[in-house]
Design an enzyme around this catalytic site. Structure first.
Site, mmCIF file in Angstrom:
data_model
loop_
_atom_site.group_PDB
_atom_site.id
_atom_site.type_symbol
_atom_site.label_atom_id
_atom_site.label_comp_id
_atom_site.label_asym_id
_atom_site.label_seq_id
_atom_site.Cartn_x
_atom_site.Cartn_y
_atom_site.Cartn_z
ATOM 1 N N ASP A 1 -9.623 -1.199 -5.282
ATOM 2 C CA ASP A 1 -8.920 -2.479 -5.165
ATOM 3 C C ASP A 1 -9.792 -3.460 -4.371
ATOM 4 O O ASP A 1 -10.286 -3.131 -3.285
ATOM 5 C CB ASP A 1 -7.592 -2.206 -4.418
ATOM 6 C CG ASP A 1 -6.656 -3.401 -4.434
ATOM 7 O OD1 ASP A 1 -6.719 -4.199 -5.380
ATOM 8 O OD2 ASP A 1 -5.834 -3.510 -3.499
ATOM 9 N N HIS A 2 -10.000 -4.641 -4.903
ATOM 10 C CA HIS A 2 -10.762 -5.704 -4.216
ATOM 11 C C HIS A 2 -12.157 -5.282 -3.757
ATOM 12 O O HIS A 2 -12.523 -5.502 -2.594
ATOM 13 C CB HIS A 2 -9.980 -6.247 -3.005
ATOM 14 C CG HIS A 2 -8.747 -6.990 -3.396
ATOM 15 N ND1 HIS A 2 -8.767 -8.243 -3.933
ATOM 16 C CD2 HIS A 2 -7.438 -6.634 -3.344
ATOM 17 C CE1 HIS A 2 -7.532 -8.640 -4.196
ATOM 18 N NE2 HIS A 2 -6.702 -7.671 -3.859
ATOM 19 N N GLU B 1 -11.619 -11.168 -11.217
ATOM 20 C CA GLU B 1 -10.582 -12.108 -10.748
ATOM 21 C C GLU B 1 -11.069 -13.548 -10.833
ATOM 22 O O GLU B 1 -12.197 -13.867 -10.455
ATOM 23 C CB GLU B 1 -10.152 -11.788 -9.305
ATOM 24 C CG GLU B 1 -9.112 -12.782 -8.775
ATOM 25 C CD GLU B 1 -8.333 -12.314 -7.548
ATOM 26 O OE1 GLU B 1 -8.274 -11.095 -7.295
ATOM 27 O OE2 GLU B 1 -7.779 -13.184 -6.847
ATOM 28 N N GLY C 1 0.572 -9.660 1.012
ATOM 29 C CA GLY C 1 1.208 -9.429 2.309
ATOM 30 C C GLY C 1 2.723 -9.522 2.269
ATOM 31 O O GLY C 1 3.342 -9.743 1.219
ATOM 32 N N HIS D 1 -1.811 -9.597 -8.748
ATOM 33 C CA HIS D 1 -1.888 -9.090 -7.365
ATOM 34 C C HIS D 1 -0.745 -9.713 -6.565
ATOM 35 O O HIS D 1 -0.071 -10.621 -7.021
ATOM 36 C CB HIS D 1 -3.222 -9.507 -6.738
ATOM 37 C CG HIS D 1 -4.364 -8.666 -7.194
ATOM 38 N ND1 HIS D 1 -5.046 -7.823 -6.356
ATOM 39 C CD2 HIS D 1 -4.935 -8.517 -8.418
ATOM 40 C CE1 HIS D 1 -5.993 -7.207 -7.044
ATOM 41 N NE2 HIS D 1 -5.948 -7.614 -8.300
ATOM 42 N N SER E 1 2.551 -3.941 -0.084
ATOM 43 C CA SER E 1 3.416 -4.281 1.059
ATOM 44 C C SER E 1 4.797 -3.623 0.971
ATOM 45 O O SER E 1 5.334 -3.162 1.989
ATOM 46 C CB SER E 1 3.584 -5.800 1.167
ATOM 47 O OG SER E 1 2.335 -6.401 1.379
HETATM 48 P P1 13P Z 1 1.259 -7.065 -1.969
HETATM 49 O O1 13P Z 1 0.768 -7.366 -0.589
HETATM 50 O O2 13P Z 1 2.172 -8.150 -2.463
HETATM 51 O O3 13P Z 1 1.903 -5.706 -2.057
HETATM 52 O O4 13P Z 1 -0.002 -7.071 -2.950
HETATM 53 C C1 13P Z 1 -0.835 -5.932 -3.041
HETATM 54 C C2 13P Z 1 -2.097 -6.191 -3.792
HETATM 55 O O5 13P Z 1 -2.276 -7.181 -4.472
HETATM 56 C C3 13P Z 1 -3.153 -5.175 -3.683
HETATM 57 O O6 13P Z 1 -4.329 -5.579 -4.308
HETATM 58 O O1 G3H Z 2 -4.565 -6.624 -1.403
HETATM 59 C C1 G3H Z 2 -4.725 -5.860 -0.456
HETATM 60 C C2 G3H Z 2 -3.974 -4.599 -0.321
HETATM 61 O O2 G3H Z 2 -2.660 -4.829 0.125
HETATM 62 C C3 G3H Z 2 -4.732 -3.651 0.549
HETATM 63 O O3 G3H Z 2 -4.541 -3.914 1.891
HETATM 64 O O4 G3H Z 2 -6.870 -4.029 2.715
HETATM 65 O O5 G3H Z 2 -4.965 -3.632 4.302
HETATM 66 O O6 G3H Z 2 -5.696 -1.843 2.692
HETATM 67 P P1 G3H Z 2 -5.604 -3.317 2.971
HETATM 68 ZN ZN ZN Z 3 -4.679 -7.683 -4.292
#
Ligand code: 13P
Ligand code: G3H
Ligand code: ZN
Length: 311
Positions: free
Chosen positions: A82-83, A134, A181, A213, A259
């Protein structure tokens, strides 16, 4: 069954008008809660690991836990970065056994984003790994980077075709008003998603899987339990679940949720400690935390994603 990439699951999701849940994982109880829910409902899954999760738990531990979940459930599961913010990070996850990665060049110029994303795709595809890119920038907090509402920007539909053609990515995350978040909107604010942008993007990319996301809905019952049991969370609301369901019926094939998992687990553990102040065995409070995650994920699979029975 080995890990799968996202190609087949997105194809079916697009055609079937549902989305796959992409849940962030950081430890064993979170992985177990999510995968037990998916097993009961026979749902495909994406388990995703952020750079922060890698730092916290170690990529190898998380991969081995996900391998255990594969063995236990027999479900199609993708293990996704992720990211990812650099080629090196994506490469390390590909070399380390992930089946899918995100390269997030959304903070770069359009041209730089294309160059970086294309470089990751060139490394990933010959190895059978799918790549998410993205375009557009979400507000909110992710991996300690706080993007203010002013710096956030909606995806420009006029750019998506060129981006996909030049990078050859497998899916595209777009910004239509969701944010990362647990503090997305103040109470009283009316959450809006730009379905017109989603519509326009999918017209320009027919059949192409779109990713959302920042799609937690911040269930108010969890915030209430947290605050009634010693917590101090500011009042906030998330993305209404009926809007997410609508997006899942359209071109959105992957919906990211982190979240809400945190809120479910924290609410349950806080409540547990207030009800059982004498408990000190981690199993006593992590078991209800895991059960709370399982219940939440079952609800998301059935009522938000619509992917039950689709494994
Ligand atoms: P939320 O913070 O809304 O759960 O989004 C999570 C997310 O996009 C992880 O990449
Ligand atoms: O988009 C981000 C996700 O909620 C991951 O959060 O970087 O705190 O693990 P984190
Ligand atoms: Zn995200």
């Amino acid at each position: 069954m080995p890990l799968v990439n996202t190609t087949e699951m997105f194809k079916k999701a697009y055609e079937g008008g549902y989305a796959i849940g992409a849940f962030n994982v950081n430890n064993m109880e979170i992985i177990q809660g999510i995968t037990e829910a998916a097993k009961e409902l026979n749902a495909p899954l994406i388990l995703q690991v952020s750079a922060g999760a890698r730092k916290y738990a170690n990529q190898t531990y998380l991969r081995k836990l996900v391998e255990a979940a594969l063995e236990e459930t027999g479900l199609p599961i993708a293990l996704h970065l992720d990211h990812g913010d650099s080629f090196e990070l994506c490469k390390s996850c590909i070399d380390g056994g992930f089946s899918s990665v995100m390269i997030d060049g959304s903070h770069l110029s359009f041209e730089e984003n294309i160059a970086l994303t294309a470089k990751v795709v060139e490394y990933a595809h010959p190895r059978g790994i799918t790549v998410e890119g993205e375009l557009g920038r979400l507000a909110g907090i992710e991996d300690a980077v706080n993007v203010s509402a002013e710096d956030a920007s909606y995806t420009n539909p006029a750019q998506v075709q060129e981006f996909v053609e030049k990078t050859n990515v497998d899916s595209l995350a777009i910004a239509i008003g969701t944010s990362h978040g647990a503090y997305k909107f103040k109470p009283g604010q009316k959450p809006q998603l730009r379905f017109d942008i989603l519509e326009e993007v999918s017209k320009r990319l027919p059949g192409f899987p779109i990713v959302l996301h920042g799609a937690s809905s911040v269930p108010q019952n969890f915030v209430k339990i947290i605050n009634e049991n010693g917590g101090k969370m500011p009042d906030a609301i998330g993305i209404p679940e009926d809007m997410l369901r609508q997006a899942a019926r359209m071109a959105v094939c992957k919906i990211n949720i982190d979240s809400d998992l945190r809120l479910a687990m924290t609410a349950s553990i806080r409540q547990h400690f207030v009800e059982h102040p004498d408990h000190f065995d981690p199993r006593q409070y992590l078991a209800p935390g895991r059960a709370a995650i399982k219940e939440l994920v079952k609800h998301k699979i059935v009522d938000v994603l619509g992917c039950d029975g689709k494994a």
